[in-house]
Design an enzyme around this catalytic site. Structure first.
Site, PDB file in Angstrom:
ATOM      1  N   HIS A  52     101.241  -1.096 -32.273  1.00 36.05           N
ATOM      2  CA  HIS A  52     101.708  -0.324 -31.123  1.00 36.05           C
ATOM      3  C   HIS A  52     101.714  -1.149 -29.834  1.00 36.05           C
ATOM      4  O   HIS A  52     102.597  -0.960 -28.985  1.00 36.05           O
ATOM      5  CB  HIS A  52     100.945   1.013 -30.992  1.00 36.05           C
ATOM      6  CG  HIS A  52      99.798   1.040 -30.040  1.00 36.05           C
ATOM      7  ND1 HIS A  52      98.543   0.616 -30.379  1.00 36.05           N
ATOM      8  CD2 HIS A  52      99.714   1.479 -28.756  1.00 36.05           C
ATOM      9  CE1 HIS A  52      97.725   0.782 -29.344  1.00 36.05           C
ATOM     10  NE2 HIS A  52      98.411   1.303 -28.351  1.00 36.05           N
ATOM     11  N   LEU A  93      91.231   1.366 -23.562  1.00 36.42           N
ATOM     12  CA  LEU A  93      92.167   1.858 -24.572  1.00 36.42           C
ATOM     13  C   LEU A  93      91.988   1.023 -25.834  1.00 36.42           C
ATOM     14  O   LEU A  93      91.313  -0.004 -25.821  1.00 36.42           O
ATOM     15  CB  LEU A  93      93.603   1.752 -24.062  1.00 36.42           C
ATOM     16  CG  LEU A  93      93.901   2.505 -22.764  1.00 36.42           C
ATOM     17  CD1 LEU A  93      95.320   2.194 -22.286  1.00 36.42           C
ATOM     18  CD2 LEU A  93      93.713   4.009 -22.948  1.00 36.42           C
ATOM     19  N   SER A  94      92.614   1.449 -26.913  1.00 32.67           N
ATOM     20  CA  SER A  94      92.447   0.674 -28.143  1.00 32.67           C
ATOM     21  C   SER A  94      92.973  -0.740 -27.965  1.00 32.67           C
ATOM     22  O   SER A  94      92.401  -1.697 -28.499  1.00 32.67           O
ATOM     23  CB  SER A  94      93.136   1.370 -29.322  1.00 32.67           C
ATOM     24  OG  SER A  94      94.501   1.601 -29.054  1.00 32.67           O
ATOM     25  N   GLU A  95      94.078  -0.921 -27.214  1.00 37.98           N
ATOM     26  CA  GLU A  95      94.566  -2.254 -26.892  1.00 37.98           C
ATOM     27  C   GLU A  95      95.190  -2.293 -25.501  1.00 37.98           C
ATOM     28  O   GLU A  95      95.704  -1.281 -25.015  1.00 37.98           O
ATOM     29  CB  GLU A  95      95.621  -2.744 -27.903  1.00 37.98           C
ATOM     30  CG  GLU A  95      95.053  -3.259 -29.218  1.00 37.98           C
ATOM     31  CD  GLU A  95      95.138  -2.220 -30.314  1.00 37.98           C
ATOM     32  OE1 GLU A  95      94.566  -2.458 -31.390  1.00 37.98           O
ATOM     33  OE2 GLU A  95      95.776  -1.174 -30.093  1.00 37.98           O
ATOM     34  N   THR A  96      95.134  -3.481 -24.911  1.00 40.48           N
ATOM     35  CA  THR A  96      95.797  -3.794 -23.647  1.00 40.48           C
ATOM     36  C   THR A  96      96.540  -5.108 -23.854  1.00 40.48           C
ATOM     37  O   THR A  96      96.009  -6.023 -24.489  1.00 40.48           O
ATOM     38  CB  THR A  96      94.774  -3.944 -22.507  1.00 40.48           C
ATOM     39  OG1 THR A  96      94.111  -2.689 -22.307  1.00 40.48           O
ATOM     40  CG2 THR A  96      95.438  -4.369 -21.214  1.00 40.48           C
TER      41      THR A  96
END
Length: 302
Positions: free
Chosen positions: A81, A46-49
């Site tokens: 986010h 994902l874009s971030e974790t």
């Protein structure tokens, strides 16, 4: 000896599952090395974790909840986010229903406040709690030459709203805020990402946040953030920069709440609520808020 780690996946800046911006939250990352966190972020893809690192209650009361943010490539000091989504997850786990949580990120402490839309209390993030983070006061960097911005878009610059400057702004992570003249021009943007990198070299920013502000009954904004991995459905860090820019340049009024629509072209529509105050020449109290919805839970055994 193997260890099992639990994670929750949320869609952030939306009330509706399968829209907004996905985020994986490892709810207790104690025992993971830096290399394992980075590998897990790649695995989530994902874009971030984010990784929550619980501490003793008295430490958390003074220092906040320790959280680290990783993309598939690197650790970030701050991102919007992941901050909001992690805070909304943590709120769902707090029995007292505290109306504020402080996250201890690499960029420093970020406080997130909550407002519930329902009397029903759930241990899931169910799209009925509004969270609003206060980002750092903005730093305004250089403006970008219109002809250089036009070259990034491969055009004569007619898409750009020339009455306002394209400018580097940071509320923790710098972005180039680029105003676009209308929604159609925004939807049709095809920036040359190699040229974007060259344009932003030395500014601290790595990406452009393209916005189209339009005032009808209220000020609403369409936004896009394109990068090498595709298109980001919701960019909370850039949204804080954008509202700071709007207040600084008179597009938005001081402390006016503005709704940013992002992710439409990526087919993951998101809603980001933003506001900031102007105090003389200073912009402060930058707030970025929204909802989140849980979509799945799982475990990883290492």
């Amino acid at each position: 000896m193997s260890e099992t780690y639990e994670f929750v996946q949320l869609d952030v800046f939306t009330k509706t599952p399968l829209t907004g911006n996905p985020l994986a939250v490892f709810t207790d990352a104690r025992g993971l090395t830096d290399q394992q966190m980075q590998a897990l972020a790649r695995e989530m893809n994902l874009s971030e974790t984010t990784f929550v690192l619980p501490r003793e209650p008295q430490v958390e009361a003074e220092e906040g909840k320790r959280v680290r943010i990783f993309t598939v490539e690197e650790e970030l000091p701050f991102a919007g986010h992941p901050t909001l989504g992690t805070a909304l997850y943590l709120y769902s786990t707090v029995a007292s229903g505290a109306d504020e949580i402080v996250l201890d990120l690499n960029v420093g402490k970020i406080d997130v406040r909550f407002r519930t839309d329902s009397n029903h209390r759930s241990n899931r993030v169910a799209g009925d709690v509004f969270g609003e983070m206060r980002q750092r006061d903005p730093e305004f960097g250089p403006t970008l030459p219109p002809d250089k911005v036009a070259s990034v878009l491969g055009s004569d610059g007619s898409e750009i709203a020339a009455e306002w400057p394209s400018q580097i702004v940071s509320t923790g992570l710098p972005f180039a805020i680029v105003p676009i003249r209308d929604a159609k021009a925004l939807a049709n943007l095809k920036p040359d990402l190699v040229r974007v990198g060259a344009l932003l070299e030395g500014t601290g920013a790595r990406f452009c946040y393209f916005i189209f502000p339009e005032r009808q009954d209220r000020l609403e904004v369409r936004a896009r953030m394109l990068f090498y991995g595709g298109e980001d459905p919701a960019t909370g860090s850039a949204a804080g920069c954008a509202v700071s820019w709007m207040v600084r340049h008179g597009v938005a009024k001081s402390d006016e709440q503005i709704l940013i629509h992002q992710g439409v072209e990526a087919r993951r529509p998101s809603e980001i609520f933003v506001r900031a105050k102007r105090d003389g020449e200073k912009v402060t109290n930058v707030r970025v808020g929204g909802y989140a919805a849980e979509v799945l839970r799982g475990t990883v055994t290492l």
